[in-house]
Design a protein around this motif. Structure first.
Motif, PDB file in Angstrom:
ATOM      1  N   ARG A  47      -5.061   5.490  -5.570  1.00  0.00           N
ATOM      2  CA  ARG A  47      -6.493   6.265  -5.001  1.00  0.00           C
ATOM      3  C   ARG A  47      -7.322   6.616  -5.446  1.00  0.00           C
ATOM      4  O   ARG A  47      -8.809   6.124  -5.379  1.00  0.00           O
ATOM      5  CB  ARG A  47      -6.132   6.648  -3.538  1.00  0.00           C
ATOM      6  N   PRO A  74      -2.319  -3.090  -5.007  1.00  0.00           N
ATOM      7  CA  PRO A  74      -1.294  -2.634  -5.246  1.00  0.00           C
ATOM      8  C   PRO A  74      -0.531  -3.354  -6.079  1.00  0.00           C
ATOM      9  O   PRO A  74      -0.011  -4.578  -6.036  1.00  0.00           O
ATOM     10  CB  PRO A  74      -0.877  -1.740  -4.110  1.00  0.00           C
ATOM     11  N   GLN A  78       4.789  -0.680  -5.887  1.00  0.00           N
ATOM     12  CA  GLN A  78       4.505  -0.468  -4.175  1.00  0.00           C
ATOM     13  C   GLN A  78       4.377  -1.571  -4.031  1.00  0.00           C
ATOM     14  O   GLN A  78       3.464  -2.732  -3.039  1.00  0.00           O
ATOM     15  CB  GLN A  78       3.110   0.065  -4.386  1.00  0.00           C
ATOM     16  N   GLN A  81       3.442  -2.149   0.382  1.00  0.00           N
ATOM     17  CA  GLN A  81       2.113  -2.008   0.166  1.00  0.00           C
ATOM     18  C   GLN A  81       1.325  -3.721  -0.366  1.00  0.00           C
ATOM     19  O   GLN A  81       0.452  -4.368   0.103  1.00  0.00           O
ATOM     20  CB  GLN A  81       1.283  -0.905  -0.144  1.00  0.00           C
ATOM     21  N   ARG A  82       1.987  -3.747  -0.914  1.00  0.00           N
ATOM     22  CA  ARG A  82       0.908  -5.086  -1.296  1.00  0.00           C
ATOM     23  C   ARG A  82       1.374  -6.176  -0.482  1.00  0.00           C
ATOM     24  O   ARG A  82       0.705  -7.550  -0.582  1.00  0.00           O
ATOM     25  CB  ARG A  82       1.378  -5.488  -3.157  1.00  0.00           C
ATOM     26  N   SER A  85       0.352  -5.591   2.889  1.00  0.00           N
ATOM     27  CA  SER A  85      -1.855  -4.275   3.622  1.00  0.00           C
ATOM     28  C   SER A  85      -2.095  -4.562   1.875  1.00  0.00           C
ATOM     29  O   SER A  85      -2.462  -3.341   1.788  1.00  0.00           O
ATOM     30  CB  SER A  85      -1.585  -2.859   4.478  1.00  0.00           C
ATOM     31  N   PRO A  86      -1.880  -5.567   1.665  1.00  0.00           N
ATOM     32  CA  PRO A  86      -2.446  -5.485   0.570  1.00  0.00           C
ATOM     33  C   PRO A  86      -4.547  -5.178  -0.241  1.00  0.00           C
ATOM     34  O   PRO A  86      -4.352  -4.590  -1.494  1.00  0.00           O
ATOM     35  CB  PRO A  86      -2.721  -7.217  -0.124  1.00  0.00           C
ATOM     36  N   GLN A  88      -5.638  -3.016   2.121  1.00  0.00           N
ATOM     37  CA  GLN A  88      -5.584  -1.281   3.229  1.00  0.00           C
ATOM     38  C   GLN A  88      -6.633  -0.274   2.390  1.00  0.00           C
ATOM     39  O   GLN A  88      -7.599   0.417   2.418  1.00  0.00           O
ATOM     40  CB  GLN A  88      -4.322  -0.680   3.668  1.00  0.00           C
ATOM     41  N   ARG A  89      -6.087   0.070   0.895  1.00  0.00           N
ATOM     42  CA  ARG A  89      -6.890   0.846   0.370  1.00  0.00           C
ATOM     43  C   ARG A  89      -7.857   0.676  -0.083  1.00  0.00           C
ATOM     44  O   ARG A  89      -8.867   1.632  -0.555  1.00  0.00           O
ATOM     45  CB  ARG A  89      -6.085   1.292  -0.989  1.00  0.00           C
TER      46      ARG A  89
END
Length: 279
Positions: A47, A74, A78, A81-82, A85-86, A88-89
Motif C-alpha cells: 500500500r 501482491p 500474500q 490476495q494474489r 483479488s490480485p 484489488q489494491r
C-alpha cells in the motif's frame, strides 16, 4: 502532430526519488498531448508503494493513461490476495479499469492487461493475453476510423539480441490483432531495456513497437533510466530516446519510421523492420 510521452516501470519501493523528480521536471517541459505509463508502478503492490506511485502519477502531464504490470500484483507472501483479488489494491488507488482507453481527435489508444496472478509456467511474471483480453481489444479497436491507433500493454513483443526472457504470449494472436486493425504504435516495457522497431509477419502490416527502459528504478538492466518522446502524424513517426546521465534526462538518439503499403518501416539507418519470430 500527436505527441506522446511514454514511460514505464518506475517500481516505487525500489525507485530513486532524485531521478523521479528529474523526470517529472522534464515531463512538464515536454508538455505532451498524452502521457502513457506502461506498468510496474510498484515492486510488490504494498500500500505504501501504491500511495507513493499515485503521488508520482498525479504529477504527470495530463491527460494520461496508466496500466498495471506484473509487479502491481501482491507477491506470494500474500497468497490469498494474489490468487483471489490480485488487482484489488491497485484498483483502490488507480481505479477499477485495468484496460483503459483514450480517444482524442485523430488518436485512439487502447490498454491491454497482460499481467496475470498465476499461469502454467513457474515464472508468473511472464506476460499472457487471454482470449477475453484479445476479444475486448478487437472490439475497442473497431472504433475511431482514420485515427492513429495505439495499443498499450506491459509485456514486450521483441526480445533484444542476447536477451533470454520471453515475450508476451500468444504473440501470433496479438500480431494478428495488430495487423487486422492496422495498429500504428505499440507501447510496452518490462525488460528495463529500450528497444524500437517495426514488427509484423512477412507480407503483412507492421506496427512500431516502443519498449521503454525503467524511468526511475534502481533495478537497471545494462542501461540507465530513460523514457521515449513520440511525435507522429499519418505518415511519419519520430521517437526520441531520453536517458538519465547522472544529472538530468537528455536526448540520446532519435528514431524515425515511415508508413508504407505494409505498415511502418525504418526511415533511417538507426531503425529497422523486423519479421516477427513467432514459432
Amino acid at each position: 502532430m500527436i505527441r506522446i510521452l511514454h514511460l514505464s516501470d518506475p517500481h516505487f519501493g525500489a525507485a530513486d526519488p532524485a531521478v523521479a523528480a528529474r523526470f517529472l521536471t522534464r515531463a512538464a517541459e515536454l508538455a505532451p498531448d498524452l502521457t502513457v505509463l506502461s506498468g510496474d508502478l510498484t515492486m510488490r503492490a504494498r500500500r505504501r508503494e501504491l500511495i507513493e506511485a499515485r503521488s508520482f502519477v498525479e504529477r504527470l502531464p495530463r491527460p494520461r493513461l496508466v496500466i498495471p504490470g506484473n509487479h502491481d500484483i501482491p507477491a506470494m507472501n500474500q497468497p490469498f490476495q494474489r490468487l483471489f483479488s490480485p488487482f484489488q489494491r491497485y484498483r483502490e488507488i488507480f481505479g477499477a479499469e485495468l484496460e483503459p482507453i483514450h480517444t482524442a481527435p485523430g488518436l485512439h489508444v487502447v490498454g491491454m492487461n497482460s499481467s496475470k496472478a498465476f499461469g502454467p509456467s513457474l515464472d508468473w511474471s511472464l506476460g499472457h493475453l487471454s482470449p477475453e483480453n484479445l476479444r475486448r481489444a478487437h472490439q475497442r479497436l473497431s472504433g475511431a476510423p482514420g485515427s492513429f491507433r495505439v495499443l498499450v500493454l506491459h509485456h514486450p513483443l521483441i526480445a533484444p539480441e542476447g536477451h533470454k526472457r520471453d515475450v508476451v504470449r500468444p504473440l501470433p494472436s496479438l500480431l494478428e490483432l495488430i495487423a487486422s486493425h492496422r495498429v500504428d504504435l505499440i507501447l510496452c516495457g518490462h525488460f528495463h531495456c529500450s528497444h524500437l522497431a517495426a514488427i509484423g509477419p512477412q507480407n503483412s502490416w507492421h506496427g512500431v513497437v516502443s519498449q521503454a527502459a525503467t524511468v526511475c528504478s534502481t533495478r537497471l538492466q545494462g542501461e540507465p533510466q530513460g523514457f521515449h518522446m513520440i511525435r507522429a502524424d499519418h505518415d511519419f513517426i519520430e521517437i526520441e530516446r531520453y536517458v538519465f546521465d547522472g544529472e538530468n534526462f537528455a536526448t540520446d538518439t532519435s528514431f524515425h519510421f515511415a508508413r508504407g503499403a505494409e505498415g511502418w518501416g525504418g526511415a533511417d539507418a538507426t531503425t529497422r523492420r523486423e519479421e516477427a519470430r513467432i514459432a
